[in-house]
Design a protein around this motif. Structure first.
Motif, mmCIF file in Angstrom:
data_model
loop_
_atom_site.group_PDB
_atom_site.id
_atom_site.type_symbol
_atom_site.label_atom_id
_atom_site.label_comp_id
_atom_site.label_asym_id
_atom_site.label_seq_id
_atom_site.Cartn_x
_atom_site.Cartn_y
_atom_site.Cartn_z
ATOM 1 N N THR A 131 40.597 45.946 29.642
ATOM 2 C CA THR A 131 39.588 45.378 30.535
ATOM 3 C C THR A 131 40.305 44.749 31.718
ATOM 4 O OG1 THR A 131 37.962 45.038 28.801
ATOM 5 C CG2 THR A 131 37.823 43.587 30.705
ATOM 6 N N LEU A 132 39.694 44.833 32.891
ATOM 7 C CA LEU A 132 40.281 44.263 34.100
ATOM 8 C C LEU A 132 39.334 43.221 34.671
ATOM 9 C CD1 LEU A 132 41.576 47.547 35.774
ATOM 10 C CD2 LEU A 132 42.856 45.945 34.317
ATOM 11 N N ALA A 133 39.846 42.010 34.888
ATOM 12 C CA ALA A 133 39.040 40.915 35.422
ATOM 13 C C ALA A 133 39.559 40.526 36.797
ATOM 14 C CB ALA A 133 39.094 39.705 34.488
ATOM 15 N N ALA A 134 38.640 40.399 37.759
ATOM 16 C CA ALA A 134 39.019 39.993 39.109
ATOM 17 C C ALA A 134 39.442 38.527 39.109
ATOM 18 C CB ALA A 134 37.850 40.198 40.061
ATOM 19 N N VAL A 135 40.497 38.227 39.891
ATOM 20 C CA VAL A 135 40.978 36.857 40.004
ATOM 21 C C VAL A 135 40.730 36.371 41.434
ATOM 22 C CG1 VAL A 135 42.708 37.183 38.202
ATOM 23 C CG2 VAL A 135 43.312 37.647 40.562
ATOM 24 N N PRO A 136 40.532 35.063 41.616
ATOM 25 C CA PRO A 136 40.147 34.532 42.932
ATOM 26 C C PRO A 136 41.138 34.824 44.047
ATOM 27 C CG PRO A 136 39.749 32.899 41.226
ATOM 28 C CD PRO A 136 40.504 34.021 40.581
ATOM 29 N N ASP A 137 42.420 34.868 43.755
ATOM 30 C CA ASP A 137 43.422 35.060 44.801
ATOM 31 C C ASP A 137 43.561 36.515 45.224
ATOM 32 O OD1 ASP A 137 43.899 32.369 44.757
ATOM 33 O OD2 ASP A 137 45.582 32.513 43.365
ATOM 34 N N GLY A 138 42.778 37.396 44.628
ATOM 35 C CA GLY A 138 42.884 38.807 44.934
ATOM 36 C C GLY A 138 43.590 39.555 43.826
ATOM 37 N N ALA A 203 47.280 44.536 41.268
ATOM 38 C CA ALA A 203 47.714 43.493 40.340
ATOM 39 C C ALA A 203 47.643 42.126 40.994
ATOM 40 C CB ALA A 203 49.143 43.760 39.881
ATOM 41 N N ASP A 204 47.320 41.128 40.206
ATOM 42 C CA ASP A 204 47.424 39.742 40.662
ATOM 43 C C ASP A 204 48.888 39.490 41.024
ATOM 44 O OD1 ASP A 204 47.566 37.015 40.978
ATOM 45 O OD2 ASP A 204 46.539 36.523 39.112
ATOM 46 N N PRO A 205 49.171 39.008 42.227
ATOM 47 C CA PRO A 205 50.574 38.763 42.605
ATOM 48 C C PRO A 205 51.298 37.838 41.636
ATOM 49 C CG PRO A 205 49.124 38.584 44.509
ATOM 50 C CD PRO A 205 48.236 38.692 43.309
ATOM 51 N N HIS A 206 50.544 36.957 41.006
ATOM 52 C CA HIS A 206 51.121 36.070 39.991
ATOM 53 C C HIS A 206 50.889 36.727 38.633
ATOM 54 C CE1 HIS A 206 52.350 32.479 37.901
ATOM 55 N NE2 HIS A 206 51.205 32.460 37.239
ATOM 56 N N PRO A 207 51.937 37.259 37.958
ATOM 57 C CA PRO A 207 51.748 38.011 36.720
ATOM 58 C C PRO A 207 51.013 37.202 35.659
ATOM 59 C CG PRO A 207 53.986 38.259 37.525
ATOM 60 C CD PRO A 207 53.354 37.161 38.336
#
Length: 559
Positions: A131-138, A203-207
């Motif tokens: 599953t892939l969840a969107a994160v606020p920072d992109g 990918a979220d830049p922050h792993p």
């Protein structure tokens, strides 16, 4: 679905490794490579592995349905086969899930359930579903849906609270009541998925990744930066094996118990020479030494069981874990054809006037549905009828009726204890390996006790009351008594030790994994077939408590 779509390609030069092999024996990875990409279609499947896969699939399907019902229509994008789950290569070769996933990501979906991430030949990473969840920072964070515990209750301020979040509103925050559980296989899969997302540019830049599992209603967040380097090294090693750049040899490890290559098989399902036979022929030292200790033993020159059986008292450099003398004693037992041998002069176990043996049956992590007891009056004085007594619920778990059956068990057990001690008699209760019984006692008290997190069920004790009992000398772990006083060439499980003590199960197929299947079958049946299934489970449970008693009596009489 939360798994790799491909283990390796048929061409070694184009091999791609999936995270499913991250914790696997490297020789198994090599055997699967040599057997071809569809080896799994012909291989025998361990029953426990099959049942756990079914339970995990059921959990994912159930969570997806709840997500669909609760999500805002514009907040959820589900791939075209979102109710499909598999972690086997080539299962749906013609689907277009990867294209749907790319489109969902490009359109900025809040959540992509059952996303299919494509393989990356450049880095040798197999495709994977998650599953892939969107994160606020992109970008997006990969999320796994699993059927095991991902948190524990936090009992100390020294341990950090687990980070949790809702998937449709990604906002990780610490939960002070929960302590994070780190499963290496989960982390390996999350790192793998993050890399695939990174290749796609999403990918979220922050792993970061998350796991939706047992113990928390929200997803539990994992920071991936601390494990990236180790996971990448593991991937590189697996890839080298798949490409034929790294040779492997068989060696016994814990995974062998469920591995199809242990006994061996061919395309017709006929047993052939497997890893076990190779190790027996070679008299390999791993037959009697744990996986993590094989290296130091071999480095010290002990390549065979016979070599180790002649070893002196000096332990090899880098040896850790059990006393080295135990390994030497085990090697000697193996050489002499013994299964269980004492390592102390006079083995002993605490006894009492009134004794109760206890054994539970649970269905995976859904709940404990049966508490079996066996009452023995060693002093011959009357209390109540001796023998087996079960306390069960046959409701489909999870269900509050689990609390009702446990309350009846607890009331009976503590009643026997109080009446015996009120008459000036000693009392003890026994189990074989207390971790399961302790865990389910505490879990049931937490969920259904006076401050129940699920429901308050009359008669269920408080967590503190349970803790008081299981930490007292009245509660005896027979496995612990065996493990501290004996060594075995085949493990120290009840199914190994009880036959040495002279006990044999009535059901030739008796076993914990088999009972999981019996429970599922009994749940799905009706009438005579249902009743027959329940009786089989009860007979198996009764034999387990009688086996526990047989082992401690065997110890007491000097075996």
């Amino acid at each position: 679905m939360d798994g790799a779509r491909n283990g390796s390609s048929g061409d070694p030069d184009g091999a791609v490794a999936g995270p499913a092999s991250g914790s696997r024996c490297l020789h198994r990875v090599a055997r699967e490579r040599d057997a071809g990409p569809t080896w799994w279609r012909r291989a025998p499947l361990d029953e426990g592995v099959r049942l756990r896969a079914m339970a995990a699939a059921d959990r994912r399907a159930g969570l997806r349905e709840r997500a669909l019902r609760s999500a805002r229509p514009d907040a959820l994008v589900v791939d075209v086969v979102g109710d499909h789950w598999t972690d086997l290569p080539g299962d749906v070769p013609d689907d277009d899930d990867e294209a749907v996933t790319r489109q969902a990501l490009a359109e900025g979906a809040t959540l992509v359930w059952g996303a299919a991430l494509p393989a990356d030949p450049d880095t040798g990473r197999a495709g994977l579903r998650c599953t892939l969840a969107a994160v606020p920072d992109g970008g997006y964070a990969p999320v796994l849906v699993v059927n095991h515990k991902v948190v524990d209750p936090r009992r100390s301020r020294r341990s950090a609270g687990a980070l949790v979040t809702r998937l449709l509103d990604w906002d990780p925050a610490p939960d002070p009541t929960l302590r994070l559980r780190r499963h290496p296989a989960d982390l390996d899969r999350l790192v793998h998925a993050w890399h695939l997302l990174d290749v796609l540019g999403y990918a979220d830049p922050h792993p970061v990744g998350a796991v939706l599992g047992l113990g928390s209603a929200r997803a539990v967040v994992h920071e991936l930066e601390p494990v990236l380097a180790a996971a990448d090294r593991n991937h590189a090693t697996r890839l080298a094996v798949l490409r034929g750049e790294l040779d492997t040899v068989p060696s016994r490890v814990g995974e062998c118990r469920t591995c199809p290559w242990w006994e061996g098989w061919d395309d017709r399902g006929t047993p052939v020479t497997g890893c076990r036979d190779h190790l027996v022929i070679a008299d390999d030292v791993s037959l009697v030494v744990g996986g993590g200790q094989v290296g130091p033993v071999r480095a010290a020159g002990f390549r065979t069981v016979a070599d180790l059986a002649e070893a002196g008292p000096e332990r090899p450099p880098d040896w850790n874990g059990e006393p080295f003398s135990d390994a030497v004693l085990r090697a000697r037992a193996h050489r002499d054809g013994e299964v269980v041998v004492p390592k102390v002069a006079r083995p002993a176990i605490p006894r009492a006037d009134v004794e109760v043996d206890v054994d539970l049956e649970s269905h995976l992590d859904d709940g404990a549905y049966l508490w079996g007891t066996l009452l023995t009056l060693r002093d011959g004085r009357r209390l109540e009828a001796e023998g087996y007594r079960p306390f069960a619920t046959w409701a489909r778990l999870p269900d509050p009726d689990e609390g009702r059956s446990f309350a009846e068990f607890w009331r009976w057990l503590t009643g026997i204890r109080d009446r015996a001690e009120g008459q000036g008699r000693t009392f003890r209760a026994y189990c074989y390996s207390r971790s399961a019984e302790n865990g389910w006692m505490l879990s049931t008290a937490t969920r259904f006790g006076p401050e129940g997190t699920v429901a308050v069920v009359r008669g269920v004790p408080s967590v503190s009351e349970v803790r008081g009992f299981i930490s007292s000398p009245r509660w005896v772990d027979v496995h612990e008594a065996v493990a501290t006083q004996f060594v075995s060439t085949s493990g120290l499980g009840l199914k190994v030790v009880a036959p040495v003590a002279g006990f044999h199960w009535r059901d030739p197929d008796a076993g914990g994994e088999q009972s999981i299947g019996w429970y599922r079958d009994a749940q799905a049946s009706r009438g005579v077939e249902r009743d027959s299934g329940r009786e089989r489970i009860l007979a198996y449970n009764e034999d387990d408590v009688r086996a526990t008693r047989a082992v401690r009596e065997w110890i007491s009489r000097g075996f």
